[in-house]
Motif scaffolding. Structure first.
Motif, mmCIF file in Angstrom:
data_model
loop_
_atom_site.group_PDB
_atom_site.id
_atom_site.type_symbol
_atom_site.label_atom_id
_atom_site.label_comp_id
_atom_site.label_asym_id
_atom_site.label_seq_id
_atom_site.Cartn_x
_atom_site.Cartn_y
_atom_site.Cartn_z
ATOM 1 N N GLU A 143 0.830 -1.207 0.000
ATOM 2 C CA GLU A 143 0.000 0.000 0.000
ATOM 3 C C GLU A 143 0.867 1.260 0.000
ATOM 4 O O GLU A 143 0.536 2.256 -0.649
ATOM 5 C CB GLU A 143 -0.907 0.013 1.235
ATOM 6 N N LEU A 144 2.000 1.197 0.730
ATOM 7 C CA LEU A 144 2.898 2.357 0.761
ATOM 8 C C LEU A 144 3.470 2.620 -0.617
ATOM 9 O O LEU A 144 3.514 3.769 -1.080
ATOM 10 C CB LEU A 144 4.021 2.119 1.773
ATOM 11 N N ASN A 145 3.915 1.570 -1.288
ATOM 12 C CA ASN A 145 4.456 1.742 -2.641
ATOM 13 C C ASN A 145 3.406 2.299 -3.593
ATOM 14 O O ASN A 145 3.691 3.155 -4.435
ATOM 15 C CB ASN A 145 4.959 0.395 -3.169
ATOM 16 N N ASP A 146 2.169 1.790 -3.458
ATOM 17 C CA ASP A 146 1.097 2.227 -4.371
ATOM 18 C C ASP A 146 0.696 3.673 -4.139
ATOM 19 O O ASP A 146 0.301 4.374 -5.068
ATOM 20 C CB ASP A 146 -0.125 1.319 -4.212
ATOM 21 N N THR A 147 0.754 4.129 -2.882
ATOM 22 C CA THR A 147 0.281 5.482 -2.569
ATOM 23 C C THR A 147 1.401 6.521 -2.545
ATOM 24 O O THR A 147 1.220 7.647 -3.022
ATOM 25 C CB THR A 147 -0.426 5.490 -1.205
ATOM 26 N N ALA A 148 2.562 6.158 -1.983
ATOM 27 C CA ALA A 148 3.647 7.131 -1.824
ATOM 28 C C ALA A 148 4.777 6.946 -2.822
ATOM 29 O O ALA A 148 5.683 7.776 -2.889
ATOM 30 C CB ALA A 148 4.200 7.053 -0.389
ATOM 31 N N GLY A 207 9.070 3.499 -0.425
ATOM 32 C CA GLY A 207 9.258 2.093 -0.051
ATOM 33 C C GLY A 207 10.716 1.754 0.178
ATOM 34 O O GLY A 207 11.068 1.033 1.110
ATOM 35 N N ASP A 208 11.599 2.292 -0.712
ATOM 36 C CA ASP A 208 13.037 2.053 -0.551
ATOM 37 C C ASP A 208 13.551 2.625 0.774
ATOM 38 O O ASP A 208 14.392 2.029 1.453
ATOM 39 C CB ASP A 208 13.802 2.674 -1.716
ATOM 40 N N ASN A 209 13.024 3.806 1.154
ATOM 41 C CA ASN A 209 13.447 4.426 2.414
ATOM 42 C C ASN A 209 13.034 3.572 3.609
ATOM 43 O O ASN A 209 13.766 3.461 4.598
ATOM 44 C CB ASN A 209 12.854 5.830 2.545
ATOM 45 N N VAL A 210 11.845 2.958 3.524
ATOM 46 C CA VAL A 210 11.378 2.077 4.598
ATOM 47 C C VAL A 210 12.289 0.860 4.721
ATOM 48 O O VAL A 210 12.657 0.434 5.818
ATOM 49 C CB VAL A 210 9.913 1.656 4.359
ATOM 50 N N LEU A 211 12.683 0.293 3.575
ATOM 51 C CA LEU A 211 13.586 -0.864 3.599
ATOM 52 C C LEU A 211 14.927 -0.506 4.236
ATOM 53 O O LEU A 211 15.484 -1.280 5.032
ATOM 54 C CB LEU A 211 13.801 -1.382 2.170
ATOM 55 N N LYS A 212 15.457 0.671 3.891
ATOM 56 C CA LYS A 212 16.740 1.101 4.456
ATOM 57 C C LYS A 212 16.623 1.308 5.967
ATOM 58 O O LYS A 212 17.505 0.911 6.732
ATOM 59 C CB LYS A 212 17.203 2.404 3.792
#
Length: 504
Positions: free
Chosen positions: A390-395, A400-405
């Protein structure tokens, strides 16, 4: 000796922190949990007693209705007397005609001063066809009483009233409750709809206005209130169906506080004794083994710089030989694993964590260690980011990459850089050697809590499994952690410890 001083200082600090926990944190939670437990217990007890009171009142009502329906019982004094003995809760049974004149009485009659009850509320209610239970009032003879009245029907018309009288300061109503015990000094109190005491173990309170009545709200509940003596009490209460009476179960707080203080002091004294023994034992042990331990610690610290240097076992006492052997074996495998990782470039370019290839190589080393019986324990955590799609689809994918880091940074800081692996997408693994169950669960919870606060609305679900507690097979260990992760994903933002079922 520097290590000895540091270790002794650490123990002293832990003792001080332990005392702080005893007197602040534990004390706070003890009071809160104990209060909640006792209050809810009293509430449940009040509800049960309320239902019992309703059943007893229904029993009295059925008895009076049976008298009202049977002409032979009403007209035969001897038969009425025998029948009245069946229900001990009723002190006096009175037969009244439709004009309110008393026709017949049975029970504990003490020369009644009146012969007509037409002006009484309970007569007026019953003569109009209603079964009625009064509040507390004082009879002409000076007794505190409660009255139940039922109409007498004859040929479809009301021909009179049967009245049952319960003397509150006698033994009839008390027999319902006097055998009930709630802790050391707990007791039951019954209040009518105006707040006057119907039942109390202290008979002097019967008929008086209750000091807690105005604070009772709703059908069911619990509170800490002051009683008529001004002392705090745990009060659970329940409203009696169709009567607006209240049944209260009351327990003094003083006894609980005494027990709490005894537990705290006993725990504190025990902690001091154990701490002193631990310090003495620790000092003795460190003095005997501080030198070889310092050498081992120095060698382990060298690993941080990538220096894989084996140590000479002849420099150590016999009890350290096995430890040195394991260390040297581990060094050899770490050198091989390190070279393989460098050659294969097994680092995930986005997060800086090891990738799936590194994870597979690591598992090969672990399997060898298990076969050689040189691995004491191994804990594995499998992680999956909640709401990542949902984060990738909306933001967008950058968010999403920042969340993974961020998640990779949290895991490295919590479990160590060499323990974190990225499988791909939003899936990660954390593997920790020689870790206790408590420490592994603590690492998992710390990652989950930090992630909840830092991952831009995302959380993590975690599955946990442990070698050798859950299995001796590395492949099964991963499968078990994955099953635990699957359970966590159902509710999200959760750590699930794998529990092996009997048919697994």
């Amino acid at each position: 000796m520097k290590f000895l001083y540091k270790f002794t200082l650490l123990i002293v600090i832990l003792i001080v922190l332990g005392c702080f926990v005893q007197f602040v944190v534990f004390n706070k939670f003890f009071i809160s949990d104990t209060n909640s437990l006792l209050l809810s217990t009293n509430e449940k007890a009040a509800e049960n007693v309320s239902m019992q009171l309703v059943e007893n009142l229904k029993k009295v009502e059925n008895f009076l209705k049976l008298v009202a329906e049977n002409d032979e019982i009403r007209k035969n004094q001897e038969l009425l007397n025998k029948f009245n003995q069946i229900v001990p809760e009723v002190d006096v049974v009175t037969i009244v005609n439709s004009k309110g004149d008393i026709l017949r009485m049975s029970g504990n009659v003490h020369n009644p001063n009146v012969s007509n009850l037409a002006y009484r509320d309970y007569f007026q209610k019953a003569i109009h066809g209603k079964t009625y239970i009064s509040n507390v009032f004082t009879s002409t003879s000076g007794n505190k009483i409660v009255v139940m009245s039922v109409p007498i029907l004859k040929n479809g018309a009301i021909d009179g009233v049967v009245v049952g009288t319960v003397k509150l300061q006698g033994n009839s109503l008390a027999s319902m409750f006097d055998n009930k015990e709630f802790g050391k000094k707990g007791y039951i109190s019954v209040l009518d709809s105006n707040g006057y005491v119907v039942y109390h173990p202290n008979k002097e309170r019967i008929g008086k206005k209750s000091v807690i009545f105005d604070k009772l709200q709703g059908k069911l509940g619990f509170k800490i209130m002051k009683d008529y003596s001004g002392k705090d009490q745990f009060v659970g209460f329940s409203k009696v169906s169709n009567l607006n009476w209240y049944v209260t179960v009351i327990t003094p707080t003083a006894d609980i506080m005494t027990i709490r203080n005894i537990i705290i002091y006993e725990t504190f004294i025990g902690s001091i004794i154990v701490s002193v023994l631990v310090i003495l034992l620790g000092i003795y042990t460190i003095k005997r083994y501080s030198k070889p331990l310092n050498k081992l610690i120095f060698s382990f610290n060298a690993l941080k710089d990538g220096k894989y240097k084996k140590i000479d076992p002849h420099d150590y006492e016999e009890e350290f030989q096995e430890m040195v052997k394991v260390y040297n074996n581990t060094i050899g495998r770490l050198e091989e694993a390190h070279n393989d990782l460098e050659e294969a470039a097994d680092i995930d370019s986005l997060t800086g964590a090891y990738n799936r290839r590194a994870f597979n190589n690591f598992l090969s080393i672990v399997k060898q260690e298990i076969n050689n019986c040189s691995l004491k324990s191994l804990g594995i955590l499998l992680l999956d980011i909640d709401h990542f799609k949902e984060l990738n689809d909306t933001a967008g994918h950058l968010a999403g990459d920042n969340v993974l880091k961020k998640l990779a940074q949290i895991m490295k800081a919590t479990a160590g850089e060499r323990s974190v692996f990225r499988f791909g997408g939003d899936e990660f693994a954390v593997v920790i050697r020689n870790v206790s169950d408590e420490r592994l669960l603590s690492v998992a919870e710390e990652i989950r809590i930090k992630s909840e606060a830092a991952l831009n609305g995302c959380t993590v679900s975690i599955g946990m499994a442990k070698f050798p507690k859950d299995t001796h097979s590395v492949d099964e260990l991963i499968d078990f952690a994955d099953k635990a992760l699957y359970i966590s994903k159902k509710s999200k933002n959760k750590v699930t410890v794998f529990i092996k079922s009997s048919d697994s």
